[in-house]
Design a protein around this motif. Sequence first.
Motif, mmCIF file in Angstrom:
data_model
loop_
_atom_site.group_PDB
_atom_site.id
_atom_site.type_symbol
_atom_site.label_atom_id
_atom_site.label_comp_id
_atom_site.label_asym_id
_atom_site.label_seq_id
_atom_site.Cartn_x
_atom_site.Cartn_y
_atom_site.Cartn_z
ATOM 1 N N LEU A 268 -9.449 24.621 1.295
ATOM 2 C CA LEU A 268 -8.907 23.270 1.397
ATOM 3 C C LEU A 268 -7.891 23.232 2.524
ATOM 4 N N PHE A 269 -7.732 22.051 3.137
ATOM 5 C CA PHE A 269 -6.623 21.900 4.072
ATOM 6 C C PHE A 269 -5.313 22.137 3.302
ATOM 7 N N PRO A 270 -4.396 22.930 3.860
ATOM 8 C CA PRO A 270 -3.184 23.284 3.110
ATOM 9 C C PRO A 270 -2.097 22.206 3.145
ATOM 10 N N PHE A 271 -2.487 20.949 3.326
ATOM 11 C CA PHE A 271 -1.530 19.857 3.391
ATOM 12 C C PHE A 271 -1.792 18.890 2.241
ATOM 13 N N ILE A 272 -0.719 18.413 1.639
ATOM 14 C CA ILE A 272 -0.828 17.454 0.544
ATOM 15 C C ILE A 272 -0.016 16.224 0.934
ATOM 16 N N ILE A 273 -0.648 15.075 0.833
ATOM 17 C CA ILE A 273 -0.076 13.833 1.340
ATOM 18 C C ILE A 273 0.476 13.000 0.188
ATOM 19 N N LEU A 274 1.670 12.467 0.379
ATOM 20 C CA LEU A 274 2.279 11.544 -0.575
ATOM 21 C C LEU A 274 2.590 10.233 0.140
ATOM 22 N N HIS A 275 1.963 9.154 -0.318
ATOM 23 C CA HIS A 275 2.255 7.824 0.208
ATOM 24 C C HIS A 275 3.140 7.074 -0.781
ATOM 25 N N GLN A 276 4.025 6.248 -0.265
ATOM 26 C CA GLN A 276 4.666 5.304 -1.174
ATOM 27 C C GLN A 276 3.686 4.178 -1.499
ATOM 28 N N HIS A 277 3.095 3.588 -0.449
ATOM 29 C CA HIS A 277 2.069 2.567 -0.653
ATOM 30 C C HIS A 277 0.859 2.939 0.213
ATOM 31 N N LYS A 278 -0.222 3.338 -0.428
ATOM 32 C CA LYS A 278 -1.450 3.686 0.289
ATOM 33 C C LYS A 278 -2.105 2.405 0.801
ATOM 34 N N GLN A 279 -2.531 2.429 2.069
ATOM 35 C CA GLN A 279 -3.163 1.269 2.679
ATOM 36 C C GLN A 279 -4.680 1.457 2.759
ATOM 37 N N ARG A 280 -5.394 0.369 2.592
ATOM 38 C CA ARG A 280 -6.852 0.434 2.709
ATOM 39 C C ARG A 280 -7.241 0.763 4.153
ATOM 40 N N GLN A 281 -8.187 1.667 4.281
ATOM 41 C CA GLN A 281 -8.739 2.050 5.585
ATOM 42 C C GLN A 281 -7.639 2.447 6.575
ATOM 43 N N ASP A 282 -6.712 3.258 6.092
ATOM 44 C CA ASP A 282 -5.641 3.759 6.950
ATOM 45 C C ASP A 282 -5.164 5.082 6.366
ATOM 46 N N PHE A 283 -5.019 6.069 7.214
ATOM 47 C CA PHE A 283 -4.534 7.365 6.739
ATOM 48 C C PHE A 283 -3.058 7.293 6.368
ATOM 49 N N TRP A 284 -2.278 6.569 7.161
ATOM 50 C CA TRP A 284 -0.832 6.545 6.986
ATOM 51 C C TRP A 284 -0.431 5.449 6.008
ATOM 52 N N GLY A 285 0.583 5.711 5.204
ATOM 53 C CA GLY A 285 1.093 4.741 4.254
ATOM 54 C C GLY A 285 2.246 3.946 4.845
ATOM 55 N N ILE A 286 2.723 2.981 4.070
ATOM 56 C CA ILE A 286 3.904 2.223 4.463
ATOM 57 C C ILE A 286 4.904 2.303 3.320
ATOM 58 N N SER A 287 6.137 1.970 3.624
ATOM 59 C CA SER A 287 7.220 2.092 2.647
ATOM 60 C C SER A 287 7.876 0.741 2.424
ATOM 61 N N ASP A 288 8.611 0.643 1.327
ATOM 62 C CA ASP A 288 9.421 -0.554 1.096
ATOM 63 C C ASP A 288 10.441 -0.729 2.217
ATOM 64 N N ALA A 289 10.968 0.384 2.727
ATOM 65 C CA ALA A 289 11.936 0.295 3.824
ATOM 66 C C ALA A 289 11.312 -0.385 5.041
ATOM 67 N N GLN A 290 10.047 -0.100 5.308
ATOM 68 C CA GLN A 290 9.369 -0.752 6.432
ATOM 69 C C GLN A 290 9.121 -2.230 6.144
ATOM 70 N N LEU A 291 8.784 -2.556 4.915
ATOM 71 C CA LEU A 291 8.458 -3.939 4.572
ATOM 72 C C LEU A 291 9.695 -4.843 4.608
ATOM 73 N N ILE A 292 10.867 -4.297 4.313
ATOM 74 C CA ILE A 292 12.075 -5.124 4.333
ATOM 75 C C ILE A 292 12.779 -5.073 5.678
ATOM 76 N N LEU A 293 12.271 -4.303 6.627
ATOM 77 C CA LEU A 293 12.971 -4.120 7.898
ATOM 78 C C LEU A 293 13.236 -5.439 8.632
ATOM 79 N N PRO A 294 12.281 -6.395 8.712
ATOM 80 C CA PRO A 294 12.601 -7.669 9.388
ATOM 81 C C PRO A 294 13.789 -8.392 8.747
ATOM 82 N N ASN A 295 13.865 -8.395 7.413
ATOM 83 C CA ASN A 295 15.006 -9.037 6.747
ATOM 84 C C ASN A 295 16.305 -8.309 7.042
ATOM 85 N N VAL A 296 16.249 -6.974 7.086
ATOM 86 C CA VAL A 296 17.460 -6.204 7.379
ATOM 87 C C VAL A 296 17.947 -6.491 8.792
#
Length: 590
Positions: A268-296
């Motif tokens: 197996l690939f020796p890497f284990i991935i943890l997403h905060q929010h898994k996105q459809r058809q995307d390897f990389w996830g997004i976070s609440d911090a990213q989603l609130i960034l415009p408001n911040v």
Amino acid sequence: MEKRIMEIWDKVRDAIDFRQQNKDYIWKELDAFDRGEQWSIAGAMPSWIPKPSTNYVAKVKRFKTGNLILDDYMGELKPLAPENAPQIWMLQRFYEQIFDKLNIKYHITDVIRTSRLLGTGILYVGWDENYIGGTRGHLYQGEVLIKPIEPSTFFVDPKAFSLEEALYCGTFVRTTVEHILMDPAIEDDKKKEFKERRFTNGTSMGAQEDRGEIYFNRDYGSHQENVVDLVTYYEKIPNENGVGYYICVKTIADGVLIKEVEEIRPNLFPFIILHQHKQRQDFWGISDAQLILPNVKMINKVQSIIGTLATLYQNPQKIVYEGAGIDPRIVSKYGNAFGLVFLSKYPDLANAMRNVEVQDIPRALLEYVQFLKNDIEDFTGMSQFAAGTGSGSIQTAGGIESMIQRSLVGDQDEFTHFERFLEQVSYAVISNSIEYYTDDRVMRMRSEDPNNEWEYEYIPFKAEEFAELAWDFSIDIVQKIKNNDQNKRETMRMLSEWQLQYSPSVPIVTPADIVKAFNPTDRDVILARIQQAEQNQQFETAAMIVQQVLQGIEVGYAPEMLAEIVFQTLNPQQQQLGDVQKRQQGLEQM
């Protein structure tokens, strides 16, 4: 070989370009906000403009990380067949000890923290063949290696939406010439080739951004003389029969292949991935911090406007009449000083020098800032109760328990991803242990024998007993969150009350269990005192048995009667039960 290395470079380049176009910029912003340096990326600004830092990005990251900080991250292994139950029971004990020995909780916390900021956290679980561990008389070589991976140094097949789909992945980081030359896992001829060819191959990428050095206010530029571009490239290779694959890993330093492993285990690939929010058809996830960034960003901009108006109230701009004879440089430097006297040639003193009128801070701006803050807190679930600031008018244990349940509803999807992550981590750790613990290693296990005076026992780990063994994995994050130290103590108190009320002769809990649950400061002293009292009781019981047996022998009791006397002395509750039965039957009691 040169052609193959160039092909690998091309794949690495494509994967890095894809990540840089989609993720690196937002990661740089999130990192700057997390460190309170968001104004450093805003470009040149006058020094007098206020730069407030309402850092909801860091606050949300800490809050969401805290939601997943548990006493332990271990699940339960369940056998797939009844004949495997003894091995799985023993493997569970080893698994718990390995988690403690490798300090996996610390590494998991680091990955949680990264995933709650950048949306994706990565944990490496492999084998370190150079590690020397153990203690005197029990030394061993090699250990399971666990370490977090910085996402900006990780590349993955850009055509894949998950690691299972990827054909290749790996890391691109900086290292030094000294590290490579000191690595005992690299053969001497490879080290020699590296020294001779690292400046002549022309395949080094060289750019700092390519090896993940993308963040602001880091000292990436100093001490570049012996820095080496190090690529660790994992690739799936189809088997010759066309069924399945094996994973080959190549380590390339400045374009020179310094190490190659044809087939890694486990497969197996020796890497284990943890997403905060898994996105459809995307390897990389997004976070609440990213989603609130415009408001911040908007909060900080509005607060900067409010701060600018407040600064003008404190240090108002001034208009000086040219014919008044007042030096504007003096006014600029000392205009707001107390007790300062200006000499004016202009008789209209009210207009010789006056302040520029500053408008009142619009109430709408203050309301808008509060609206943005409320929106962020509502979106992220940072209520007063969830943040631990109070439960309002609810005081009963049942009411607070109900509020806890409701506060966890919004995080259920994150808990599901986290449970899957822990399952993969556990499988990787156990599989590496079974694969590589070929020597007998003494493992510390918590003893479950109530007659064992020691809290632990030490058993050799024999990997061959667990070869080709499979299991199911079970873990409940919500239950672990609720099962904190306070709940454990409350449960122990309840069990002790039940024991006293319903069955005082049955040791549901022992005094030592209660002390361990409450964990007082002098815990060891109390446990030693309890152990000494139990030993004294055992000595007294043994002396009583000897005396009764000797008296029985003198009287001429049969051996069966002597055995009954010994049994009743050791089990007084059984004697009480027997007396009740004899009274009910009208028989003579002893």
